[in-house]
Design an enzyme around this catalytic site. Sequence first.
Site, PDB file in Angstrom:
ATOM      1  N   ALA B  20       0.766  -1.129   0.113  1.00  0.00           N
ATOM      2  CA  ALA B  20      -0.159  -0.015  -0.047  1.00  0.00           C
ATOM      3  C   ALA B  20       0.915   1.193  -0.002  1.00  0.00           C
ATOM      4  O   ALA B  20       1.929   0.879   0.341  1.00  0.00           O
ATOM      5  CB  ALA B  20      -0.876  -0.012   1.190  1.00  0.00           C
ATOM      6  N   CYS B  21       0.363   2.349  -0.324  1.00  0.00           N
ATOM      7  CA  CYS B  21       1.279   3.254  -0.382  1.00  0.00           C
ATOM      8  C   CYS B  21       0.773   4.771  -0.508  1.00  0.00           C
ATOM      9  O   CYS B  21      -0.335   5.128  -0.263  1.00  0.00           O
ATOM     10  CB  CYS B  21       1.793   3.050  -2.095  1.00  0.00           C
ATOM     11  SG  CYS B  21       2.532   1.718  -2.470  1.00  0.00           S
ATOM     12  N   ALA B  22       1.729   5.837  -0.574  1.00  0.00           N
ATOM     13  CA  ALA B  22       1.542   7.213  -0.666  1.00  0.00           C
ATOM     14  C   ALA B  22       1.688   7.482  -2.109  1.00  0.00           C
ATOM     15  O   ALA B  22       2.826   7.155  -2.463  1.00  0.00           O
ATOM     16  CB  ALA B  22       2.145   8.167   0.146  1.00  0.00           C
TER      17      ALA B  22
END
Lengths: 492, 363
Positions: B20-22
């Site tokens: 998951a990420c920005a």
Amino acid sequence: MKIEKIPEFKVLIDESKCIRCKICVNECSFGALRYDKKKNKIVSKDWLCVACLRCVAKCPTGAITITRNPISLSPHDYWTERVRRDIWIRAETGSPRLVSMGTNLNYPSIFDHLLLDACQVTNPPIDPLREPIELETYLGDRSISVHSEDPLGLMIEVPIIFGAMSYGSISLEAQKALAKAAKELGTLMNVGEGGLHPDLYPYGDNIIVQVASGRFGVHRDYLNAAAAVEIKIGQGAKPGIGGHLPGEKVTAEISAMRMIPEGTDALSPAPHHDIYSIEDLSQLVYAIKEATDYSKPVFVKIAAVHNVAYIASGIARSGADGIVIDGFRGGTGAAPQVIRDNLGIPIEIAIAVVDDKLREEGLRERVALIASGGIRNSGDVAKAIALGADAVAISTAALVAMGCTLCQHCYTGKCPWGIATQDPKLRARLNVDEAARRVVNLVKAWSTELKEILGALGLSSIEGLRGNREKLRGIGLDELTLKMLGVKPAGR
Amino acid sequence: MSWGARVKPRPEERSRVPDACAIAAVASLSGNLVPGSGIVEMLKAMGPRYNGLGGGFAAYDVYPDFPDNFVLHVMFEDEGSRREFERRLGEKFRVAFSEEVPTRSGVFEEHPITWRYFLGEGGEGFEERVFRFVMAVDEGIDGAYVVSSGRNMAVFKGVGRPDKVAEFYKVESYKAAMWLGHGRYPTNSPGWWGGAHPFNILGLSVVHNGEISSYGISKRYLASKGYKFIFLTDSEMLSYAFDYLLRVEKLSVDEACKVLSPRFWKEIGNGNEFLKRLRIRYQELHVNGPFSIAVGMRINGDLYMLSLTDRLKLRPLVVGMSDDLFMASSEECGIRAIEPNVKKIWRPRAGEPVLVKVKRSEN
């Protein structure tokens, strides 16, 4: 009593419950029950009982029980009772034994060794009650450019169609029920090689007509009445052999449909006599396309056999728009037992290797892949699609939905449920609307279940599952089988 | 000699790691160049969205001295891989200029060495030659990985927090017409430097937040079209999917977005034959499952920034505009971190692409 007549089943009638109404006697189409006036009771000829359970279902007082006849042959785990009975039958008749439905032998099921994934934390499952989940499925050539105006193939609303069952192998009522169900569900049924009854022409948009080796009932209007045409090369239950409808079953109506004289045997040869290799198949594909003005997809149905990947690759190059692959568990109205039980390969492996081969050859988008032969529930549907099928075809399951109990005596033409029979009295037992309703219900239930599966997998449409073997894991499968399936073992 | 950090897994080590990420992206609307510090600030504002196991940046129009050259940024694990790469490069291309990408020492204990090679040609069929060369290197040289291969652009990435990665590559010293940035939250420690985002092929770079549920089939489809999957990440797949649809299949950006994030059949109905054909033909590239992405691309010399989510919008995406900047971000705080005076902020609807043509700077 001859030894092969030692009954397999036993009819038990509870005298205290039986009211001597004789309904069971009338219902038993195999002649296993008789009313004995002198004794004032129902007596049974157990060796004629096939455990269809018609009498049990119709007895108003619940007085009848059918059990396995607890005979005690001297135990032998290799020369089983089944093996001994098979020998006795042949010893008496001197003929191959005919059987019906898919093989009843205990071959390992690959479906039962595959498990599906589910989303947890890193990915949200999708709730089918809140979000739309799509099952719409395209069947046909999809290699055509998006800017082309060539006609597309067929869109069906569920990835489930009904497999080929001819008028002759099943009753007109059963065919009508399937046609009605297909129309209501937005999918397709297949009339097999027995021609197309006039009553079914209004359902043409939901019908696949078949061109099989006997060419029964094939004419221009027949081809043009349907949504798609299927060239039948083989059938999972009896790959490499033809068919035989005995003359006594070729009634006036069936003779008209099949375009053969009444009372003559309807023989489907083992090969098509104009197809002796793959180049001949291509000519037939284009002959049909010419006859239908290139407006209908042409499918080719084959049995899953050892070289299925290469055969399918050849078919994909023949101009066909779809390949129907029928696994070795596929059903039949009548087939020699030794053929049904020993020829072919599992549909799970066939679909996986065919999908792989077609992708490797850059041919996968040219054809739809339809898997059939032993699809029992929506779990099997999901697994077949994840292995690479565009859709599945079901036949046995649809008949079971209508009331078939899998007594496996279709070849006798005495189906007590009015499904696999041409006897007018027996046919009248199948209520077309009721049978259609139950088939629709089955597919609707499976569709809801498929949506639940897709939601758990985090997919909002069926194309995300198609050929997505990341969503499958194997348990108890050997390394080579896993490799062929393109599936990792559970835990990886 | 080995430099102690791995750039990519060997075939037997390849496994799929969810993350998951920005994501963040910024481009100038007025032809100014944006300093690298801006994209770093955007990501720093979204700290909880990454866990220190990956960060990276893509910069477009970043080499004013080589405005029209294709440039390969290549990570090496060891000197032998670099020699082998340069031997192969010399056989296929003329190199106008090459140098080691400057880095700050003391930021990472172990790291690969990155070089950049400015190719001295162009013209008809050149992209395809570069593409094939990149695939051959990624698949064929164990200790080398091409992190970017477009014209006048760069990708800087590594295993670490994005601000650390920026410090390491001196990202603040570059100015670019468009930036993409990424902070990664993988579920374990894959440790390959090449596995961080952005993923790039030719002029196309992707930063991505999400997990593609249909990955298995999209990957099989693209693999059959000649794409080499080294990292088995969704983002690698997305960059290939865009490249295939835009460069090979010649679809427009809008059409490609409708392949990846198609409308529902009910909306397509019987009326829209083209959308129907699009969805049917490319069904393997219907990117099913949660994603939000920012994509940088160069098409016929023009730069575009695209942001897109899946059709259910199961991952966040916010875009904003000021007089000078266009921004896309996982969260609004990212936008406000670079542009406190943002004029307009909105949340694009599920599956609706936001495509911005980036004004080219005069250089």
